[in-house]
Design a protein around this motif. Structure first.
Motif, PDB file in Angstrom:
ATOM      1  N   ASP A 166       0.820  -1.195   0.000  1.00 46.94           N
ATOM      2  CA  ASP A 166       0.000   0.000   0.000  1.00 46.94           C
ATOM      3  C   ASP A 166       0.862   1.257   0.000  1.00 46.94           C
ATOM      4  O   ASP A 166       1.390   1.670   1.017  1.00 46.94           O
ATOM      5  N   LEU A 207      -0.042   4.214  -0.321  1.00 44.00           N
ATOM      6  CA  LEU A 207      -0.668   5.312   0.413  1.00 44.00           C
ATOM      7  C   LEU A 207      -0.223   5.277   1.863  1.00 44.00           C
ATOM      8  O   LEU A 207       0.095   6.292   2.464  1.00 44.00           O
ATOM      9  N   GLU A 208      -0.197   4.078   2.411  1.00 44.46           N
ATOM     10  CA  GLU A 208       0.210   3.948   3.809  1.00 44.46           C
ATOM     11  C   GLU A 208       1.680   4.296   3.995  1.00 44.46           C
ATOM     12  O   GLU A 208       2.090   4.756   5.044  1.00 44.46           O
ATOM     13  N   GLY A 251     -12.777  18.385  -7.639  1.00 44.41           N
ATOM     14  CA  GLY A 251     -12.866  17.758  -6.322  1.00 44.41           C
ATOM     15  C   GLY A 251     -11.866  16.629  -6.159  1.00 44.41           C
ATOM     16  O   GLY A 251     -10.791  16.637  -6.753  1.00 44.41           O
ATOM     17  N   ILE A 252     -12.239  15.664  -5.369  1.00 40.83           N
ATOM     18  CA  ILE A 252     -11.366  14.531  -5.094  1.00 40.83           C
ATOM     19  C   ILE A 252     -11.793  13.379  -5.981  1.00 40.83           C
ATOM     20  O   ILE A 252     -12.882  12.857  -5.852  1.00 40.83           O
ATOM     21  N   GLU A 253     -10.914  13.014  -6.918  1.00 41.42           N
ATOM     22  CA  GLU A 253     -11.312  12.027  -7.903  1.00 41.42           C
ATOM     23  C   GLU A 253     -11.061  10.591  -7.466  1.00 41.42           C
ATOM     24  O   GLU A 253     -11.842   9.710  -7.754  1.00 41.42           O
ATOM     25  N   ASP A 265      -8.679   7.635  -4.740  1.00 38.88           N
ATOM     26  CA  ASP A 265      -8.145   7.391  -3.404  1.00 38.88           C
ATOM     27  C   ASP A 265      -6.813   8.079  -3.152  1.00 38.88           C
ATOM     28  O   ASP A 265      -6.594   8.636  -2.087  1.00 38.88           O
ATOM     29  N   PHE A 307      -7.324  11.683  -2.527  1.00 37.03           N
ATOM     30  CA  PHE A 307      -7.949  11.862  -1.213  1.00 37.03           C
ATOM     31  C   PHE A 307      -6.886  11.813  -0.106  1.00 37.03           C
ATOM     32  O   PHE A 307      -6.770  12.734   0.706  1.00 37.03           O
ATOM     33  N   ILE A 308      -6.075  10.772  -0.128  1.00 36.10           N
ATOM     34  CA  ILE A 308      -5.065  10.604   0.920  1.00 36.10           C
ATOM     35  C   ILE A 308      -3.996  11.687   0.812  1.00 36.10           C
ATOM     36  O   ILE A 308      -3.567  12.258   1.817  1.00 36.10           O
ATOM     37  N   THR A 344      -4.302  14.659  -0.308  1.00 38.15           N
ATOM     38  CA  THR A 344      -4.840  15.929   0.171  1.00 38.15           C
ATOM     39  C   THR A 344      -4.911  15.942   1.693  1.00 38.15           C
ATOM     40  O   THR A 344      -4.556  16.929   2.328  1.00 38.15           O
ATOM     41  N   LEU A 345      -5.346  14.843   2.263  1.00 39.28           N
ATOM     42  CA  LEU A 345      -5.409  14.775   3.731  1.00 39.28           C
ATOM     43  C   LEU A 345      -4.019  14.897   4.339  1.00 39.28           C
ATOM     44  O   LEU A 345      -3.821  15.551   5.357  1.00 39.28           O
ATOM     45  N   ARG A 346      -3.046  14.270   3.689  1.00 34.38           N
ATOM     46  CA  ARG A 346      -1.683  14.354   4.199  1.00 34.38           C
ATOM     47  C   ARG A 346      -1.209  15.801   4.168  1.00 34.38           C
ATOM     48  O   ARG A 346      -0.557  16.268   5.097  1.00 34.38           O
ATOM     49  N   MET A 378     -21.116  15.316 -10.481  1.00 33.88           N
ATOM     50  CA  MET A 378     -20.149  14.254 -10.779  1.00 33.88           C
ATOM     51  C   MET A 378     -20.796  13.145 -11.608  1.00 33.88           C
ATOM     52  O   MET A 378     -21.948  12.801 -11.393  1.00 33.88           O
ATOM     53  N   THR A 409      -4.694  11.489   8.099  1.00 36.16           N
ATOM     54  CA  THR A 409      -4.270  10.615   6.999  1.00 36.16           C
ATOM     55  C   THR A 409      -4.689   9.181   7.310  1.00 36.16           C
ATOM     56  O   THR A 409      -5.206   8.468   6.445  1.00 36.16           O
ATOM     57  N   ILE A 412      -7.138   6.745   5.202  1.00 34.30           N
ATOM     58  CA  ILE A 412      -6.779   5.415   4.704  1.00 34.30           C
ATOM     59  C   ILE A 412      -7.834   4.397   5.154  1.00 34.30           C
ATOM     60  O   ILE A 412      -8.283   3.550   4.378  1.00 34.30           O
ATOM     61  N   THR A 438     -10.895   4.886   3.033  1.00 36.85           N
ATOM     62  CA  THR A 438     -10.630   4.354   1.697  1.00 36.85           C
ATOM     63  C   THR A 438     -10.801   2.839   1.661  1.00 36.85           C
ATOM     64  O   THR A 438     -11.431   2.274   0.768  1.00 36.85           O
ATOM     65  N   VAL A 490     -12.727  17.995   2.396  1.00 39.21           N
ATOM     66  CA  VAL A 490     -12.080  16.985   1.555  1.00 39.21           C
ATOM     67  C   VAL A 490     -12.856  15.667   1.618  1.00 39.21           C
ATOM     68  O   VAL A 490     -13.088  15.010   0.599  1.00 39.21           O
ATOM     69  N   SER A 513     -15.972  15.820  -0.414  1.00 36.58           N
ATOM     70  CA  SER A 513     -15.660  15.686  -1.826  1.00 36.58           C
ATOM     71  C   SER A 513     -15.453  14.212  -2.200  1.00 36.58           C
ATOM     72  O   SER A 513     -15.902  13.751  -3.255  1.00 36.58           O
ATOM     73  N   ARG A 514     -14.804  13.470  -1.293  1.00 31.22           N
ATOM     74  CA  ARG A 514     -14.594  12.033  -1.530  1.00 31.22           C
ATOM     75  C   ARG A 514     -15.931  11.291  -1.518  1.00 31.22           C
ATOM     76  O   ARG A 514     -16.169  10.406  -2.330  1.00 31.22           O
ATOM     77  N   SER A 549     -17.753  11.806  -4.764  1.00 30.16           N
ATOM     78  CA  SER A 549     -17.367  10.965  -5.900  1.00 30.16           C
ATOM     79  C   SER A 549     -17.777   9.511  -5.679  1.00 30.16           C
ATOM     80  O   SER A 549     -17.943   8.762  -6.626  1.00 30.16           O
TER      81      SER A 549
END
Lengths: 194, 227
Positions: A90, A92-93, A174-176, A178, A181-182, A184-186, B1, B117, B121, B124, B163, B166-167, B170
């Motif tokens: 992963d 992202l992690e 927007g956020i398309e 995963d 999303f991550i 942006t959060l980071r 969307m 974060t 995760i 997600t 944010v 927005s997630r 989608s």
């Protein structure tokens, strides 16, 4: 951004031919910096750098170690990992914002860098949006509704909040997915630490 | 969307009888605001349980209850619950999950309510799990923003909500987020409200019981109504 006003991309790659190829592809649109290994990459890294292309397998410091140090410095840059094989873990992690598997095509490289820059733009729009909302909230918390109805400043603010909200959701889509999303959060957590 | 156009509206009227809640657009995020002990969390869970009854997926982000007790709670709310329709992100920062209680629900642990974060995760993975289990639509509850606000500042929480909305947009989900209106100053509440499409206000009624009103989802704010 630096002197040239172009976004800055830092390429950290130990194979000179590969690094040169990336540079050729990118140099029209971006200011490109090059580093042959992790230590050099960390030296070249400053607040001007927007995107780092980081090779995962390098002699000396590995890409993962470099990433960890980048995150420790809270620079807010976006990091794309470049790997020889499709990662089976992963990303992202692990803290990467995107990954590219070799061999990379020019088009793919541009797309990834552009997408990561869009994330940064989204962050700054969000920051601006927050500033407006906070001003608006302060007025709402301190003035009566009669005073607010009379206030041109409040009227204008309210208008701008609405416009900005549309910008955020439409202009940047927007956020398309995963990783958006991550990533942006980071970015939010990084801002908080600064 | 693109993804939301083909999806159907969410009807929350079997939980709360307000016309304004009969056709909630996929992607909407709703703030549930009220004083302590006014049933905000109950309401958020009821909205998710109602969705589970109708075949929607459910994702709970919890800062108070453990993943195990959330799953048990939903088993009692939805007797024939299929655990694979439920995802829980437990942000208490405590390990020691009762695996048996969780069953086949998707549970994720996050180190703290301030680890945005990590929460992202977890969400997600929960969304992916629900998608793989065949859920096209779903509802997410975050209980509570007030706890998150004690771990991180209002600016960060505001941005996080934006944010996340927005997630959810989608994904075609709707979100409900609880906040204790007595725990924050007016300015903070005003700021946080701006990150949402609408709000459900709850309070204790003068003659006992509870009442609610809906703001911002369809037309003018509604009147207070017993619930």
């Amino acid at each position: 951004m630096s002197d040239s006003d172009l976004p800055v991309v830092l390429i950290v790659e130990d194979e000179p031919d590969v690094a040169e190829t990336y540079k050729l592809w990118l140099q029209q649109e971006y200011e490109v910096r090059m580093a042959q290994n992790g230590d050099e990459g960390l030296e070249q890294l400053d607040a001007d750098v927007d995107v780092v292309l980081l090779d995962r397998m390098m002699p000396g410091l590995s890409g993962d170690e470099v990433l960890e140090r980048i995150r420790e410095r809270n620079l807010g840059c976006r990091v794309a990992m470049v790997t020889a094989v499709e990662p089976d873990f992963d990303i992202l992690e692990m803290g990467f914002d995107a990954y590219l598997s070799k061999p990379i095509r020019s088009e793919q490289l541009h797309e990834t860098v552009d997408n990561l820059l869009d994330r940064s733009e989204y962050d700054s729009l969000l920051q601006e949006y927050y500033a407006l909302v906070e001003k608006q909230a302060t007025l709402e918390a301190t003035k009566s509704s009669a005073e607010l109805a009379e206030s041109d400043q409040y009227d204008e603010l309210t208008q701008r909040v609405v416009e900005m909200r549309d910008d955020l959701s439409e202009t940047l889509g927007g956020i398309e997915d995963d990783s958006d999303f991550i990533a942006t959060l980071r970015g939010l957590s990084d801002d908080e630490d600064n | 969307m693109k993804t939301t156009e083909r999806q159907t509206m969410y009807d929350l009227t079997s939980v709360l009888e307000f016309d304004a809640l009969s056709e909630v657009r996929p992607g909407s995020s709703i703030l549930i605001s009220g004083p302590a002990m006014s049933g905000k969390e109950r309401l958020a869970y009821d909205i998710l349980a109602d969705g589970l009854d109708k075949g929607d997926g459910a994702v709970v982000v919890t800062t108070g209850d453990g993943a195990g007790s959330v799953v048990e709670e939903f088993r009692s709310l939805v007797p024939d619950l299929d655990g694979s329709q439920l995802g829980v992100i437990d942000c208490r920062g405590e390990g020691g999950t009762d695996e048996e209680a969780i069953g086949n629900a998707h549970a994720h642990h996050v180190s703290s309510p301030g680890d945005l974060t990590g929460i992202g995760i977890g969400i997600t993975k929960a969304l992916e799990g629900l998608h793989n289990a065949g859920n096209e639509q779903g509802r997410l509850a975050l209980v509570s923003l007030s706890t998150m606000l004690t771990y991180t500042d209002k600016k960060t929480v505001f941005k996080f909500c934006h944010v996340l909305s927005s997630r959810l947009d989608s994904a075609g989900y709707i979100g409900v987020f609880t906040i204790d209106s007595g725990a924050h100053d007016d300015q903070t509440l005003q700021v946080i409200k701006q990150a949402f499409d609408g709000m459900i206000d709850v309070r204790d009624a003068e003659g006992g019981g509870r009442e609610a009103r809906v703001l911002g989802l369809a037309g003018e704010p509604t009147d207070w109504q017993d619930i």
